[in-house]
Enzyme design. Structure first.
Site, mmCIF file in Angstrom:
data_model
loop_
_atom_site.group_PDB
_atom_site.id
_atom_site.type_symbol
_atom_site.label_atom_id
_atom_site.label_comp_id
_atom_site.label_asym_id
_atom_site.label_seq_id
_atom_site.Cartn_x
_atom_site.Cartn_y
_atom_site.Cartn_z
ATOM 1 C CG ASP A 80 -33.045 -39.311 13.195
ATOM 2 O OD1 ASP A 80 -33.864 -38.376 13.304
ATOM 3 O OD2 ASP A 80 -31.945 -39.193 12.621
ATOM 4 C CG ASN A 88 -33.386 -33.118 2.343
ATOM 5 O OD1 ASN A 88 -34.002 -33.681 1.441
ATOM 6 N ND2 ASN A 88 -33.848 -33.033 3.572
ATOM 7 C CG HIS A 93 -35.564 -30.113 -0.018
ATOM 8 N ND1 HIS A 93 -35.563 -30.382 1.337
ATOM 9 C CD2 HIS A 93 -34.797 -29.008 -0.178
ATOM 10 C CE1 HIS A 93 -34.837 -29.478 1.973
ATOM 11 N NE2 HIS A 93 -34.350 -28.626 1.072
ATOM 12 C CG ASP A 97 -40.164 -34.757 -0.413
ATOM 13 O OD1 ASP A 97 -39.796 -34.532 0.760
ATOM 14 O OD2 ASP A 97 -40.716 -33.902 -1.133
ATOM 15 C CD GLU A 123 -34.200 -36.012 10.008
ATOM 16 O OE1 GLU A 123 -33.094 -35.667 10.464
ATOM 17 O OE2 GLU A 123 -35.087 -35.212 9.683
#
Length: 204
Positions: A80, A88, A93, A97, A123
């Site tokens: 994680d 974010n 975002h 990405d 994630e």
């Protein structure tokens, strides 16, 4: 003369059949490529190009069956990205990405050939390491964690620090795949609780 006409007609028929067979082969190849492409898309995460959760489930089923049969070591690791929501929130975002793509690339490059990794969702990533002891698996996990920590990720001239945490669990006698996943998930929670940017081995 009649025989010559008959032979010529047969040759024309053969040529026609050959042409039809060639066309059918071309159509078959096109269809095969379309099916393979559709299958690949169905089992691949479009953002990271890693196998997706569907692919993970299939791979897990195969490895679990093999583990039940031969009782070889099998490790599961849940990853994680630390503080991914902040990326974010603070950078947008698109930055998120890019982080996912970069982390996915690093994780895949650090794994050995027999190992498997998939994007589980958000994630989170999941690795399966066959024929791997806890000690060896921990070393692999630490190598991967360190690779992420050492990334120099720049977004719009600003360096974004990245770290990742993981929980590691070994398949044991009487385990279901769900049992192992839950143990690895608890170990991941401990890694987060202990300050993140670390790998924790699940306790039986």
């Amino acid at each position: 003369k009649n025989e010559s006409i008959r032979v010529k007609r047969i040759q024309q028929q053969n040529q026609s059949l050959k042409s039809k067979v060639n066309n059918l082969e071309k159509e078959s190849n096109t269809l095969r490529k379309t099916i393979l492409s559709s299958h690949e898309k169905a089992y691949t995460d479009p953002l990271t190009n890693l196998p997706n959760r569907l692919s993970y489930n299939q791979h897990l089923e195969e490895l679990f069956s093999r583990w039940e049969r031969y009782h070889e070591n099998l490790l599961l690791i849940i990853w994680d990205i630390d503080f991914f929501k902040k990326v974010n929130d603070n950078f947008g975002h698109q930055a998120g990405d890019e982080v996912l793509k970069m982390v996915a690339k690093q994780l895949r490059e650090q794994l050995r050939k027999p190992d498997f990794i998939a994007r589980f969702g958000g994630e989170e990533f999941v690795s399966l390491l066959p024929n791997t002891s806890l000690g060896a698996g921990f070393q692999v996990a630490e190598k991967m964690r360190s690779a992420i920590e050492n990334l120099k990720f720049k977004y719009k001239d600003e360096v974004i620090p990245l770290t990742i945490s993981c929980g590691i669990s070994l398949f044991g006698k009487g385990d279901t795949s769900k049992d192992v996943f839950e143990r690895a998930d608890k170990a991941l929670y401990q890694a987060k609780k202990q300050g993140r940017n670390r790998c924790v081995i699940a306790q039986d």
